[in-house]
Scaffold this motif. Structure first.
Motif, PDB file in Angstrom:
ATOM      1  N   HIS A 120      16.233  26.305  94.067  1.00 37.65           N
ATOM      2  CA  HIS A 120      16.210  25.370  94.092  1.00 37.65           C
ATOM      3  C   HIS A 120      14.933  24.631  95.445  1.00 37.65           C
ATOM      4  O   HIS A 120      14.839  25.244  96.184  1.00 37.65           O
ATOM      5  N   PRO A 121      14.203  24.278  94.971  1.00 33.33           N
ATOM      6  CA  PRO A 121      12.958  24.361  95.380  1.00 33.33           C
ATOM      7  C   PRO A 121      13.136  23.175  97.121  1.00 33.33           C
ATOM      8  O   PRO A 121      11.932  23.780  97.529  1.00 33.33           O
ATOM      9  N   ASP A 122      14.442  22.805  97.035  1.00 37.14           N
ATOM     10  CA  ASP A 122      14.040  22.453  98.535  1.00 37.14           C
ATOM     11  C   ASP A 122      15.134  23.702  99.349  1.00 37.14           C
ATOM     12  O   ASP A 122      15.538  23.495 100.443  1.00 37.14           O
ATOM     13  N   GLY A 123      15.690  24.315  98.857  1.00 38.83           N
ATOM     14  CA  GLY A 123      15.597  25.095 100.005  1.00 38.83           C
ATOM     15  C   GLY A 123      14.918  26.082 101.136  1.00 38.83           C
ATOM     16  O   GLY A 123      14.011  26.285 100.087  1.00 38.83           O
ATOM     17  N   GLU A 124      15.853  27.016 101.818  1.00 35.95           N
ATOM     18  CA  GLU A 124      14.749  27.468 102.466  1.00 35.95           C
ATOM     19  C   GLU A 124      14.499  28.897 101.980  1.00 35.95           C
ATOM     20  O   GLU A 124      15.708  29.588 102.043  1.00 35.95           O
ATOM     21  N   VAL A 125      12.762  29.278 102.470  1.00 34.10           N
ATOM     22  CA  VAL A 125      13.136  30.208 102.852  1.00 34.10           C
ATOM     23  C   VAL A 125      12.454  31.073 103.725  1.00 34.10           C
ATOM     24  O   VAL A 125      11.752  30.685 104.272  1.00 34.10           O
ATOM     25  N   THR A 126      12.168  32.894 103.550  1.00 30.39           N
ATOM     26  CA  THR A 126      11.541  33.391 104.578  1.00 30.39           C
ATOM     27  C   THR A 126       9.867  34.002 104.448  1.00 30.39           C
ATOM     28  O   THR A 126       9.481  33.698 103.185  1.00 30.39           O
ATOM     29  N   CYS A 127       9.083  33.513 105.264  1.00 24.13           N
ATOM     30  CA  CYS A 127       8.219  34.088 104.409  1.00 24.13           C
ATOM     31  C   CYS A 127       7.894  35.145 104.632  1.00 24.13           C
ATOM     32  O   CYS A 127       8.441  36.315 105.561  1.00 24.13           O
ATOM     33  N   PRO A 128       6.746  36.441 103.879  1.00 26.97           N
ATOM     34  CA  PRO A 128       6.973  37.651 103.818  1.00 26.97           C
ATOM     35  C   PRO A 128       6.482  38.339 104.733  1.00 26.97           C
ATOM     36  O   PRO A 128       6.465  39.849 104.800  1.00 26.97           O
ATOM     37  N   TYR A 129       6.066  37.278 105.664  1.00 29.09           N
ATOM     38  CA  TYR A 129       5.011  38.115 106.545  1.00 29.09           C
ATOM     39  C   TYR A 129       5.378  38.148 108.373  1.00 29.09           C
ATOM     40  O   TYR A 129       5.247  38.625 109.036  1.00 29.09           O
ATOM     41  N   LYS A 130       6.673  37.405 107.855  1.00 27.52           N
ATOM     42  CA  LYS A 130       7.931  37.117 108.828  1.00 27.52           C
ATOM     43  C   LYS A 130       7.711  38.730 110.067  1.00 27.52           C
ATOM     44  O   LYS A 130       7.746  38.649 111.412  1.00 27.52           O
ATOM     45  N   VAL A 174       6.648  30.758 111.657  1.00 22.96           N
ATOM     46  CA  VAL A 174       6.837  29.511 110.692  1.00 22.96           C
ATOM     47  C   VAL A 174       7.978  29.560 109.982  1.00 22.96           C
ATOM     48  O   VAL A 174       8.444  30.852 109.359  1.00 22.96           O
ATOM     49  N   VAL A 175       9.077  29.251 110.518  1.00 21.27           N
ATOM     50  CA  VAL A 175      10.848  29.131 110.115  1.00 21.27           C
ATOM     51  C   VAL A 175      10.732  27.795 109.622  1.00 21.27           C
ATOM     52  O   VAL A 175       9.869  26.344 109.518  1.00 21.27           O
ATOM     53  N   GLY A 176      11.783  27.873 108.732  1.00 24.75           N
ATOM     54  CA  GLY A 176      12.087  26.169 108.077  1.00 24.75           C
ATOM     55  C   GLY A 176      11.615  25.713 106.906  1.00 24.75           C
ATOM     56  O   GLY A 176      10.605  24.962 106.142  1.00 24.75           O
ATOM     57  N   ILE A 177      10.484  27.001 106.010  1.00 21.90           N
ATOM     58  CA  ILE A 177       9.451  26.734 105.009  1.00 21.90           C
ATOM     59  C   ILE A 177      10.909  26.827 103.676  1.00 21.90           C
ATOM     60  O   ILE A 177      11.473  27.595 103.454  1.00 21.90           O
ATOM     61  N   LYS A 178      10.679  25.317 102.973  1.00 28.98           N
ATOM     62  CA  LYS A 178      11.312  25.104 101.857  1.00 28.98           C
ATOM     63  C   LYS A 178      10.126  26.166 100.599  1.00 28.98           C
ATOM     64  O   LYS A 178       8.972  25.992 100.658  1.00 28.98           O
ATOM     65  N   ARG A 179      11.007  26.162 100.152  1.00 26.25           N
ATOM     66  CA  ARG A 179      10.609  27.117  98.771  1.00 26.25           C
ATOM     67  C   ARG A 179       9.396  27.044  97.730  1.00 26.25           C
ATOM     68  O   ARG A 179       8.580  27.114  97.289  1.00 26.25           O
ATOM     69  N   LYS A 180       9.552  24.963  98.078  1.00 24.16           N
ATOM     70  CA  LYS A 180       8.661  24.393  97.313  1.00 24.16           C
ATOM     71  C   LYS A 180       7.285  24.816  98.188  1.00 24.16           C
ATOM     72  O   LYS A 180       6.150  24.434  97.430  1.00 24.16           O
ATOM     73  N   ASP A 181       7.440  24.530  99.219  1.00 24.22           N
ATOM     74  CA  ASP A 181       6.051  24.161 100.191  1.00 24.22           C
ATOM     75  C   ASP A 181       5.546  26.350 100.077  1.00 24.22           C
ATOM     76  O   ASP A 181       4.794  26.501 101.390  1.00 24.22           O
ATOM     77  N   LEU A 182       6.456  27.239  99.793  1.00 18.37           N
ATOM     78  CA  LEU A 182       5.395  28.187 100.784  1.00 18.37           C
ATOM     79  C   LEU A 182       4.599  28.818  99.500  1.00 18.37           C
ATOM     80  O   LEU A 182       3.253  29.350 100.733  1.00 18.37           O
TER      81      LEU A 182
END
Length: 312
Positions: free
Chosen positions: A150-160, A166-174
């Protein structure tokens, strides 16, 4: 309306003939008699007359069932009009009757609003347009957060793990996040590489120290192995020597036992010889006694002869 009592009087849409009132109204609940029973000259609902020995008047019952009435839920907007005998069937389909939600949300609604409610019920089952999983409507937001497509699902930054906070990133905004923070991510990556290099150098030094320790430890191990082998060899030698001594002692004991047996036989032979010598001595003593008697007899014969000669 209640199953245990008569119908409400205000349901009637026409005046009741005066001469019929005493027959159609229950004397106990004062409602329109349901299954009218007659007892002691009075009318009762069948349930109200429970325990009494009443009689059913079919003609009165037929008259009651043909009375014109309105729906008990007319105050809620139901416009049904019909015969009292058909009111129960109407209530099974009346759109103003309140029912519980069939999906289990706990809501109470009018039957006529059931279809609309099914479209907004929080317990209705919907299907995710991206992964196809079926979820309850009330859990849609939770599913979007966990959905892997889902594009609105939250994902984790690969550089976490490298330090991106940065937290709460949506998949469509990654992708936009990675582009916007490219330089800072590059700095985080360089710092991580340098730290890895430092850790690698430290690890190399530790590895060399461990290798030297390993060589020393191997020497000690082989020394201990040699000592153990030597000890085992000595133990086996001592064990074999002890075994030989045991065998020699066994032979010596057996020889001594044989000597003892021979000595026992020699003693028995000597005892037998002694017994024989005793018998021989006894025989000689008897012969001596016999010789003594013979000498005495001879001496007496000589004396007799001498006496005889003196006489002559």
């Amino acid at each position: 309306t209640g199953e245990a009592r008569g119908y409400r009087r205000d349901l009637l849409t026409e005046d009741t003939p005066h001469d019929m009132k005493e027959f159609i109204f229950c004397s106990r609940c004062n409602g329109i008699s349901r299954k009218p029973q007659f007892y002691n000259g009075k009318t009762f609902c069948r349930t109200c007359a429970a325990g009494a020995n009443g009689t059913l008047d079919v003609r009165v019952e037929e008259f009651v069932t043909r009375l014109k009435c309105r729906c008990p839920l007319s105050t809620r907007g139901c416009g049904w009009l019909g015969e009292l005998g058909r009111i129960e069937k109407h209530l099974t389909d009346c759109g103003k009757l309140r029912i519980e939600c069939e999906m289990g949300c706990g809501g109470v609604l009018e039957r006529c609003r059931r279809n609309n409610h099914q479209n907004i019920c929080p317990k209705r089952v919907t299907k995710c347009d991206y992964c196809g999983q079926e979820v309850q409507a009330s859990e849609t937001n939770a599913h979007i957060t966990l959905c892997q497509t889902h594009p609105d699902g939250e994902v984790t930054c690969p550089y976490k793990e490298m330090g991106c906070d940065v937290v709460g990133i949506k998949r469509k905004d990654l992708d936009a996040h990675l582009t916007k923070n490219g330089l800072s991510h590059q700095d985080l990556l360089i710092r991580e590489v340098n730290q890895l290099k430092l850790r690698s150098d430290g690890t190399t030094d530790k590895l060399q120290i461990l290798q030297r320790r390993d060589v020393k430890m191997n020497k000690r191990i082989w020394t201990l192995v040699a000592l153990v082998v030597m000890g085992v060899a000595i133990l086996l030698s001592l064990t074999y020597t002890g075994w030989e001594e045991i065998q020699l002692n066994k032979h010596s004991i057996q020889s001594n036992e044989q000597s003892i047996q021979l000595n026992k036989h020699s003693i028995q032979s000597n005892e037998q010889s002694i017994q024989l010598n005793k018998h021989s001595i006894q025989s000689n003593e008897q012969s001596i006694q016999l010789n003594k008697h013979s000498i005495q007899s001879n001496e007496q014969s000589i004396q007799l002869n001498e006496h005889s000669l003196q006489l002559n």
